[in-house]
Design a protein around this motif. Structure first.
Motif, short mmCIF file in Angstrom:
data_model
loop_
_atom_site.label_atom_id
_atom_site.label_comp_id
_atom_site.label_asym_id
_atom_site.label_seq_id
_atom_site.Cartn_x
_atom_site.Cartn_y
_atom_site.Cartn_z
N GLY A 129 -19.17 20.08 5.15
CA GLY A 129 -17.84 20.35 4.62
C GLY A 129 -17.04 21.04 5.70
N ASN A 130 -15.89 21.56 5.33
CA ASN A 130 -15.07 22.29 6.31
C ASN A 130 -15.74 23.59 6.72
N GLY A 150 -19.22 24.55 5.51
CA GLY A 150 -20.67 24.64 5.39
C GLY A 150 -21.37 23.36 5.83
N ALA A 191 -31.58 21.42 -1.66
CA ALA A 191 -30.47 21.34 -0.70
C ALA A 191 -30.25 22.74 -0.14
N LYS A 249 -27.77 25.14 2.04
CA LYS A 249 -26.42 25.25 2.61
C LYS A 249 -26.36 26.46 3.54
N GLU A 274 -30.53 23.02 -6.26
CA GLU A 274 -31.28 21.81 -6.61
C GLU A 274 -30.75 20.64 -5.77
N VAL A 322 -29.54 16.98 -5.28
CA VAL A 322 -28.97 15.92 -6.13
C VAL A 322 -28.99 14.65 -5.30
N ASP A 370 -19.81 22.84 -5.41
CA ASP A 370 -18.85 23.42 -4.46
C ASP A 370 -18.01 24.52 -5.08
N1 LIG Z 1 -27.19 19.99 -3.85
C1 LIG Z 1 -26.88 18.96 -3.08
N2 LIG Z 1 -27.65 17.85 -3.09
C2 LIG Z 1 -27.32 16.80 -2.31
N3 LIG Z 1 -26.25 16.74 -1.47
C3 LIG Z 1 -25.46 17.82 -1.41
C4 LIG Z 1 -25.73 18.98 -2.21
N4 LIG Z 1 -24.77 19.89 -1.95
C5 LIG Z 1 -23.94 19.33 -1.06
N5 LIG Z 1 -24.35 18.09 -0.71
C6 LIG Z 1 -23.69 17.19 0.25
O1 LIG Z 1 -23.08 17.96 1.27
C7 LIG Z 1 -21.65 17.75 1.30
C8 LIG Z 1 -20.93 19.05 1.65
O2 LIG Z 1 -21.24 20.04 0.69
P1 LIG Z 1 -20.18 21.09 0.16
O3 LIG Z 1 -19.01 20.34 -0.40
O4 LIG Z 1 -20.85 22.06 -0.73
O5 LIG Z 1 -19.74 21.80 1.54
P2 LIG Z 1 -18.44 22.67 1.78
O6 LIG Z 1 -18.47 23.09 3.20
O7 LIG Z 1 -18.36 23.76 0.76
O8 LIG Z 1 -17.28 21.62 1.51
P3 LIG Z 1 -15.73 21.91 1.32
O9 LIG Z 1 -15.13 21.61 2.64
O10 LIG Z 1 -15.34 20.89 0.26
O11 LIG Z 1 -15.55 23.31 0.86
C9 LIG Z 1 -21.34 17.19 -0.08
O12 LIG Z 1 -20.22 16.37 -0.06
C10 LIG Z 1 -22.60 16.39 -0.44
O13 LIG Z 1 -22.55 15.11 0.13
#
Ligand SMILES: Nc1ncnc2c1ncn2[C@@H]1O[C@H](COP(=O)(O)OP(=O)(O)OP(=O)(O)O)[C@@H](O)[C@H]1O
Length: 453
Positions: A108-109, A111, A136, A138, A189, A191, A301
């Motif tokens: 993501g932006n 994470g 998963a 992060k 978890e 997904v 998210d």
């Molecule tokens: N629990 C999970 N299981 C499987 N894939 C996941 C999971 N969590 C996140 N992902 C994958 O990782 C990607 C980025 O995750 P996430 O949106 O939480 O990051 P972010 O940095 O918070 O994004 P944003 O820029 O929207 O704030 C998601 O689009 C998804 O494809």
């Protein structure tokens, strides 16, 4: 002395000497400047790392329960407003040696999310010793970025407070021991089928429209909570043989109207739970909804759930280059940053639009910079092709200019249940059964990190 040859040699050697002295002094000065630069860099990075150390220490301290009591005025506020009083619960701590990192799932932006495998905290049998739970993991996209680490820590504290619910991504635990070194891992978890938006777009070609519209019967005006009995005839999901019966496809190789209805109900269900906590999501969109192989969904998210000044998303509307998700935002959220359950409801309406257009862009013919004016002048998304008018009416209710006139998530869930009870009762039963199973499997997640098994 007058020998011109000798004079030339003497002049030459004087020149060489002078050149040597010049280069020596020049070289010395350059060396001095270089050493000065290095000392300055070293001091600066020491100061920076001291600042970072204390910032990380603050984040670390903030996660611990200080025992400070929450003021009464905050007790009924949404979670993000009382984030400073939400502790990280120690029972969520995962021993880092039990966690194995695998491939990147998404970025993501702020994470980066990797797949991981988790060993049981206290295996009791040889069998348990061997099994691994896919998870998963992060972490901050840039581990040296204090703001990202602090946002991730807030997301973790929010997730601790959210708890577990079938349509909401569940926290399994976290590794916080290295937080003071800049490393924080949030484990949720896993997904398995990625985000719902990508799934719909990728499977557009296999979509089966099971909506049967009975054009012969004159539809009475749609009422909001009491679908008319005629709907039974006008809104049926047919089986291939022609029997008018709900079709439930369990395989991910299929995508039909009944799936879209089920996703809509599940998102509403998860949002109803979040609203009851209360938590305002602030970034509800299909890209933030994850899909499992059994076609249950998880709202994910929560990074956006906390109003974060530093998040580009939240820059006021007139700041330059702001990637505000305006097509999902209600007018009041966009214009005066008022985020409430009602603004989440607006975004939910946009999610329904995304569902029934199979991942279409809201307001496709309107430029981003014109979206606000378009909405303000009463412009709304058009009725998607495969969407029953009754669901489109629900979308329009979600997009009422006045937040207080939009339905709540409880009303939306009721609506869906009633609607499906009339038009697709088997589908409703199926979804309810799946959600009961999901609740059971989520409750077993705690077993993986419990040290006192
Ligand atoms: N629990 C999970 N299981 C499987 N894939 C996941 C999971 N969590 C996140 N992902 C994958 O990782 C990607 C980025 O995750 P996430 O949106 O939480 O990051 P972010 O940095 O918070 O994004 P944003 O820029 O929207 O704030 C998601 O689009 C998804 O494809």
């Amino acid at each position: 002395d007058d020998d011109p040859e000798k004079k030339e040699v003497k002049d030459g050697s004087t020149f060489t000497k002078r050149a040597l002295v010049f280069f020596f002094i020049y070289g010395f000065l350059v060396l001095l400047a270089f050493i000065g630069f290095l000392v300055w860099r070293l001091r600066r990075s020491k100061n920076e790392s001291r600042r970072n150390d204390s910032a990380l220490q603050n984040i670390y301290n903030g996660m611990r329960d200080t025992g400070e009591e929450m003021p009464d005025s905050l007790k009924n506020c949404p979670l993000d407003e009382k984030i400073d009083y939400l502790p990280y619960k120690k029972q969520y701590e995962i021993a880092k040696e039990n966690l194995e990192k695998k491939n990147v799932l998404g970025k993501g932006n702020f994470g980066i999310v990797k797949k991981g495998m988790l060993r049981m905290a206290k295996p009791k049998t040889e069998e348990e010793e061997k099994i691994r739970l896919p998870v998963a993991i992060k972490s901050a996209a840039n581990p040296y970025d204090i703001v990202q680490t602090s946002m991730l820590a807030e997301e973790l504290r929010l997730m601790c407070a959210i708890g577990k619910f079938p349509n909401v991504l569940a926290l399994i635990g976290a590794v916080t021991v290295d937080l003071r070194k800049g490393c924080l891992l949030v484990v949720t978890e896993f997904v398995d089928c990625g985000d719902l938006h990508t799934f719909l777009r990728d499977n557009k070609d296999i979509f089966e429209n099971h909506l049967v519209e009975d054009k012969t019967e004159k539809c009475e005006p749609d009422s909001y909570l009491t679908p008319l009995s005629t709907k039974r005839k006008t809104y049926l999901y047919t089986q291939e043989g022609g029997d008018q019966e709900t079709v439930i496809k369990e395989s991910l190789k299929s995508l039909a109207t009944s799936d879209l209805l089920s996703f809509g109900l599940q998102i509403a269900n998860g949002m109803q739970y979040l609203a009851s906590i209360p938590l305002v999501h602030r970034d509800l969109a299909l890209r933030n909804v994850l899909l499992k192989k059994n076609k249950t969904i998880r709202i994910a998210d929560f990074g956006m759930a906390k109003k974060h000044e530093s998040k580009d998303y939240y820059k006021p509307k007139n700041s330059k280059n702001n990637p505000v998700p305006i097509r999902w935002m209600s007018p009041e959220a966009y214009y005066c940053m008022r985020f409430t359950q009602q603004s989440d409801v607006w975004s939910f309406g946009i999610c329904l639009y995304e569902l029934f257009t199979l991942g279409g862009l809201p307001y496709p013919d309107v430029k981003s910079e014109d979206v606000y004016t378009y909405m303000h002048n009463g412009g709304r998304c058009f009725q998607p092709e495969h969407c029953h008018v009754e669901l489109y009416n629900l979308m329009k209710l979600c997009w009422n200019q006045k937040p207080e006139l939009r339905p709540t998530f409880s009303v939306i869930v009721e609506y869906f249940i009633e609607h499906m009870n009339t038009s697709a009762p088997q589908l409703l039963e199926y979804v309810e059964r799946m959600l009961r199973e999901e609740a059971k499997s989520q409750s077993q997640l705690d077993e993986w990190i419990r040290m006192d098994r």
